[in-house]
Design an enzyme around this catalytic site. Structure first.
Site, PDB file in Angstrom:
ATOM      1  N   VAL A  54      58.144  82.890  66.733  1.00 14.75           N
ATOM      2  CA  VAL A  54      57.565  81.633  67.203  1.00 14.75           C
ATOM      3  C   VAL A  54      56.997  80.777  66.077  1.00 14.75           C
ATOM      4  O   VAL A  54      56.806  79.569  66.258  1.00 14.75           O
ATOM      5  CB  VAL A  54      56.470  81.919  68.260  1.00 14.75           C
ATOM      6  CG1 VAL A  54      55.208  82.462  67.606  1.00 14.75           C
ATOM      7  CG2 VAL A  54      56.145  80.682  69.079  1.00 14.75           C
ATOM      8  N   TYR A  55      56.729  81.351  64.912  1.00 15.75           N
ATOM      9  CA  TYR A  55      56.117  80.579  63.836  1.00 15.75           C
ATOM     10  C   TYR A  55      57.059  79.461  63.380  1.00 15.75           C
ATOM     11  O   TYR A  55      58.147  79.712  62.861  1.00 15.75           O
ATOM     12  CB  TYR A  55      55.770  81.461  62.646  1.00 15.75           C
ATOM     13  CG  TYR A  55      54.704  82.498  62.907  1.00 15.75           C
ATOM     14  CD1 TYR A  55      53.862  82.415  64.018  1.00 15.75           C
ATOM     15  CD2 TYR A  55      54.511  83.567  62.038  1.00 15.75           C
ATOM     16  CE1 TYR A  55      52.885  83.362  64.248  1.00 15.75           C
ATOM     17  CE2 TYR A  55      53.530  84.522  62.266  1.00 15.75           C
ATOM     18  CZ  TYR A  55      52.727  84.416  63.375  1.00 15.75           C
ATOM     19  OH  TYR A  55      51.751  85.362  63.608  1.00 15.75           O
ATOM     20  N   SER A  56      56.625  78.236  63.608  1.00 13.48           N
ATOM     21  CA  SER A  56      57.435  77.042  63.293  1.00 13.48           C
ATOM     22  C   SER A  56      58.823  77.131  63.912  1.00 13.48           C
ATOM     23  O   SER A  56      59.814  76.690  63.321  1.00 13.48           O
ATOM     24  CB  SER A  56      57.539  76.843  61.772  1.00 13.48           C
ATOM     25  OG  SER A  56      56.276  76.555  61.216  1.00 13.48           O
TER      26      SER A  56
END
Length: 355
Positions: A54-56
């Site tokens: 989900v990070y960026s």
């Protein structure tokens, strides 16, 4: 750099884990600069990197993959699954259907054939734990992941997962990733003892309390703005930094006092904060999350810091063991707590008054 065993796995990891949340549009959008930061951390002895799909929106995983391509065998690579990755109803959670698909997506972005530690990012109340552990076990047997872990699970759920793994012959969670800092010590009361009982590793996230322990947040500071409040759509809420909230005023006072302790000990507040987290015997590593090379250097300077018992005693007087100054910093609360129907017994309907 110090190295510790990751729980009972036999795998040795550095006491500082490089968190990759700030690489990509949420933080540092310059891929070349981010890659340089990652490689500098590896050169300094960091051998474990933690990211998440989900990070960026997957960008972080892609950056990490490019950075470690030539050194893959030297890196313990960790990523996570379960947070929303698209508009689809099933593009999230911890079901078998999504875990298998999400793992393939992460492998592709990371440019590798296996993930060393694959963690369930948050509990998924809608999915049976046996379903989740079964999918993770199949990925282990297929060689696509080596170990499974959890992140921000309640102690009761950690125990439930261990029992489910034993009874159903599944791969067990070997590691937990909880929030832990000088300002958020709640896990000392239950999560850390539970992890010790099951010989689980602990990767502590937010050891700088989302920037509160960077040295910028103190009573005499001119600017209390936070980069994260401007750029991060995930996890961080304005309530985490809103100084109109009394609990955050308490945090500000504590951060100011802790900075004074650091000064007297000849340390920066960052060094004090990171050393405090890695001093706990149940903690394997503190996850640092630099956005710039300067941030990384400031945090790496804490790698070999040891705190004297007298300093730890003074810390206890400011923030009592096992407490979170702001309850909202616990990292995760089950949705059931916000549902009155699950907290109150329904009124009993009677045809006649009680005698």
């Amino acid at each position: 750099m110090q190295y510790r065993m990751l729980g009972s796995t036999g795998v040795q990891v550095s006491s500082l884990c490089l968190g990759a949340m700030m690489f990509g549009q949420w933080g540092n959008a310059d891929h070349d600069d981010s890659i340089g930061i990652i490689r500098t951390a590896l050169d300094a002895g960091v051998n474990i990197i933690d990211t998440a799909d989900v990070y960026s929106g997957g960008e972080s995983e892609s950056i990490v993959g490019k950075a470690i391509a030539a050194r893959r065998d030297d890196v313990v690579l960790a990523t996570k699954v379960s947070s929303p990755m698209g508009p689809g109803l099933n593009e999230r959670g911890a079901s078998r259907r999504w875990i298998i698909r999400a793992c393939e997506n992460s492998l592709r972005r990371l440019g590798t054939d296996h993930i060393d530690l694959y963690q369930v990012h948050r509990p998924d109340a809608a999915t049976d734990l046996d379903e989740t552990l079964g999918a993770l076990s199949d990925l282990v047997r297929a060689g696509k992941i080596l170990y499974a872990g959890s992140s921000t699970f309640a102690p009761s759920t950690i125990v439930q997962a261990q029992w489910t793994a034993e009874r159903r012959q599944r791969e067990r969670f070997v590691c937990e990733q909880p929030p832990y800092s000088l300002l958020a010590r709640g896990i000392e009361a239950d999560v850390l003892p539970t992890c010790e009982t099951y010989r689980m590793g602990v990767l502590a996230w937010s050891p700088l309390a989302g920037g509160w322990l960077s040295g910028l947040w103190r009573r005499d500071a001119a600017d209390l703005s936070s980069h994260r409040t401007r750029t991060m759509p995930f996890r961080t809420t304005l309530s985490h930094y809103d100084l109109d909230i009394p609990a955050n005023q308490v945090k500000l006072d504590a951060a100011t006092e802790l900075a004074g302790i650091a000064d007297e000990a000849g340390l920066t507040l960052i060094q004090l904060a990171l050393a405090f987290v890695t001093t706990h015997p149940a903690v394997t590593a503190a996850i640092i999350g630099p956005r710039t090379a300067e941030h990384l250097n400031d945090q790496l300077s804490a790698a070999d810091v040891t705190l004297e018992p007298a300093v730890l005693d003074r810390i206890d007087h400011i923030v009592a063991p096992g407490t979170n100054l702001n309850p909202g910093d616990a990292g995760y609360s089950a949705d059931v707590l916000a549902d009155p129907k699950r907290r109150r017994r329904a009124a009993v309907q009677r045809d006649s008054p009680e005698e």
